[in-house]
Design an enzyme around this catalytic site. Structure first.
Site, PDB file in Angstrom:
ATOM      1  N   GLY A   1     -13.014  11.373   5.755  1.00 50.44           N
ATOM      2  CA  GLY A   1     -13.547  12.289   6.777  1.00 50.44           C
ATOM      3  C   GLY A   1     -12.468  13.134   7.406  1.00 50.44           C
ATOM      4  N   THR A   2     -12.608  14.460   7.302  1.00 52.75           N
ATOM      5  CA  THR A   2     -11.536  15.318   7.794  1.00 52.75           C
ATOM      6  C   THR A   2     -11.987  16.769   7.810  1.00 52.75           C
ATOM      7  OG1 THR A   2      -9.233  15.896   7.432  1.00 52.75           O
ATOM      8  CG2 THR A   2     -10.573  15.742   5.502  1.00 52.75           C
TER       9      THR A   2
END
Lengths: 180, 300
Positions: free
Chosen positions: B49-50
């Site tokens: 997640g980014t």
């Protein structure tokens, strides 16, 4: 989360409403007053939060508030875990408790947490809570515990709202936190 | 030569893939078990997640990323670095599983250095992207998750490639990768021009990542900004994402001297406050008026 002291109770919640990873709004209400000195906080599934609150207010207005709203739905439960904080109507004794989604109550003398970052909130409460705090100190403790717990959780946060209920007044404060 | 022996260097016409890479299918799993299923059931929760982005413009390539490393909903590290330098003229933004990205970038750094020693010059960005995608495509189906944008300056000028762990390799001008990429693309598509100035490019990159960190739960922390020029890469800044977002919001606020426009919302607010004494449980509504006790409200 809710915290209890000898003459007051505090209840706090974050303000984020999101759908999975996407944040929808940063000013969502999760703590609802039930009468003069009682607040209920509902976490988890928003549609069930709204349903349960409306049922509770309906029954409260009909003076029919009794146990059983969550346990009635034992085999198709509402996905919500309430935390209740308030003062007794006659003796003004502080009271906090939390219910799981089927209505099992857990009553404690110090603090109670519920939500996606429950583990982080437990860590913060265990380290910060102490007995015999006055309302100002209690506010500071619950705010710091809440803020640091939600900062460690990706799907909680966007601000914190705190209600401190005392015998003669209720103080509500909305505070900014990390908005990311 | 000692270095030749260490590298196990062979003459070019007999050269195969680097012998240092683990063989495909060589994962340590219990016998009789399918590796992918095993990892999905028993594998650790990996950081994911980014929001990362990169775009190419006249004065080089900009790479920007947030700094939050999350495992599920737990924020494992609020200050990680997702832009990894490969060599002086090549950077990579990393997204997906942090461990896989770190490992494969070390492999890429090693392979590019070996090629530089063999051939006498660094491979181009296109070659580096081809090498990375070819190495990772041998492990397709084994749950590798590396989504990266290689940003560099070579003999052809500024170059940008997107590489994914299934072997995808795409050249382009703008890429945004990660769970926050839809929000970043919205800002990038509106403000991108190839001939913008360096300061405009910095502002656009920061704005895009800041908006993504606000909306996406798995992006946050700070905003890292890197710039690859002809002379090499440079870490421009690391700014707090919340502070950046609030500054951007202040830029959008209307001028304070318009009193007439502020008068109109007042009656609506008072009217809604009266209605709130009823059974309103709509989102975002404060209902201290439901209590018959004196209530003090402060907003900090």
């Amino acid at each position: 989360m809710a915290m209890k002291e000898k003459s007051c109770v505090a209840i706090a919640a974050d303000r984020r409403f999101g759908i999975q990873a996407q944040m929808v709004t940063t000013d969502f209400q999760k703590i609802f007053p039930m009468g003069d000195r009682l607040y209920i906080h509902l976490a988890r599934l928003v549609t069930d939060i709204q349903t349960v609150v409306q049922c509770l207010k309906f029954r409260l207005n009909l003076c029919e508030l009794k146990e059983g709203l969550l346990s009635e739905k034992r085999f198709g439960p509402y996905y919500t875990e309430p935390v209740i904080a308030g003062l007794d109507l006659k003796t003004f004794k502080p009271f906090i408790c939390s219910l799981d989604l089927t209505g099992c109550p857990m009553v404690t003398d110090d603090f109670m947490v519920s939500g996606t970052c429950a583990e982080q909130m437990y860590e913060m409460c265990e380290s910060l809570w102490e007995s015999n705090m006055d309302p100002e100190h209690l506010f500071e403790i619950i705010f710091q515990a809440m803020r640091n717990a939600v900062d460690q959780n990706a799907v909680s946060g966007m601000g914190v709202i705190v209600h401190i209920t005392e015998k003669d007044k209720i103080t509500t404060r909305t505070l900014k936190a990390l908005m990311d | 030569m000692a270095l030749q022996d260490v590298c196990k260097w062979q003459s070019p016409d007999t050269q195969g893939p680097s012998p240092h890479l683990p063989r495909a299918g060589g994962w340590a799993v219990p016998r009789g078990c399918d590796p992918q299923t095993f990892l999905q059931i028993h594998g650790p929760r990996l950081a994911h997640g980014t929001t990362t982005l990169a775009f190419r413009f006249r004065h080089g390539v900009i790479a920007a990323a947030d700094t939050r490393s999350s495992c599920g909903s737990y924020v494992a590290c609020p200050a990680s670095c997702k832009v990894i330098p490969v060599h002086q003229h090549l950077l990579g933004t990393t997204s997906g599983t942090s461990a896989d990205c770190a490992t494969w970038y070390r492999v890429l750094q090693r392979e590019l250095r070996l090629r530089e020693l063999r051939e006498g010059q660094l491979p181009s960005v296109a070659s580096a992207a081809k090498l990375l995608s070819a190495m990772m495509s041998r492990y397709r189906g084994l749950d590798l998750c590396v989504a990266t944008a290689l940003c560099g300056w070579d003999r052809s000028g500024p170059m940008l490639f997107y590489v994914y762990s299934d072997g995808t390799r795409l050249q382009g001008d703008i890429f945004s990768v990660g769970s926050g990429s839809p929000y970043a693309y919205g800002v990038l598509d509106r403000g991108y021009r190839y001939d913008m100035s360096t300061q405009e490019a910095y502002a656009l990159a920061r704005c895009a990542v800041a908006h993504a960190t606000h909306r996406d739960a798995y992006s946050g922390g700070s905003v890292d900004l890197f710039h690859v020029r002809e002379s090499g890469w440079e870490h421009v800044s690391r700014s707090d994402a919340c502070v950046l977002y609030m500054e951007l919001q202040k830029l959008l606020e209307p001028e304070p001297e318009e009193d007439a426009s502020h008068a109109h919302p007042e009656p609506a607010t008072a009217h809604r406050a009266a209605e709130d004494r009823e059974l309103s449980v709509g989102p975002g509504e404060m209902t201290p008026g439901d209590s018959r006790m004196p209530a003090g409200t402060e907003t900090v």
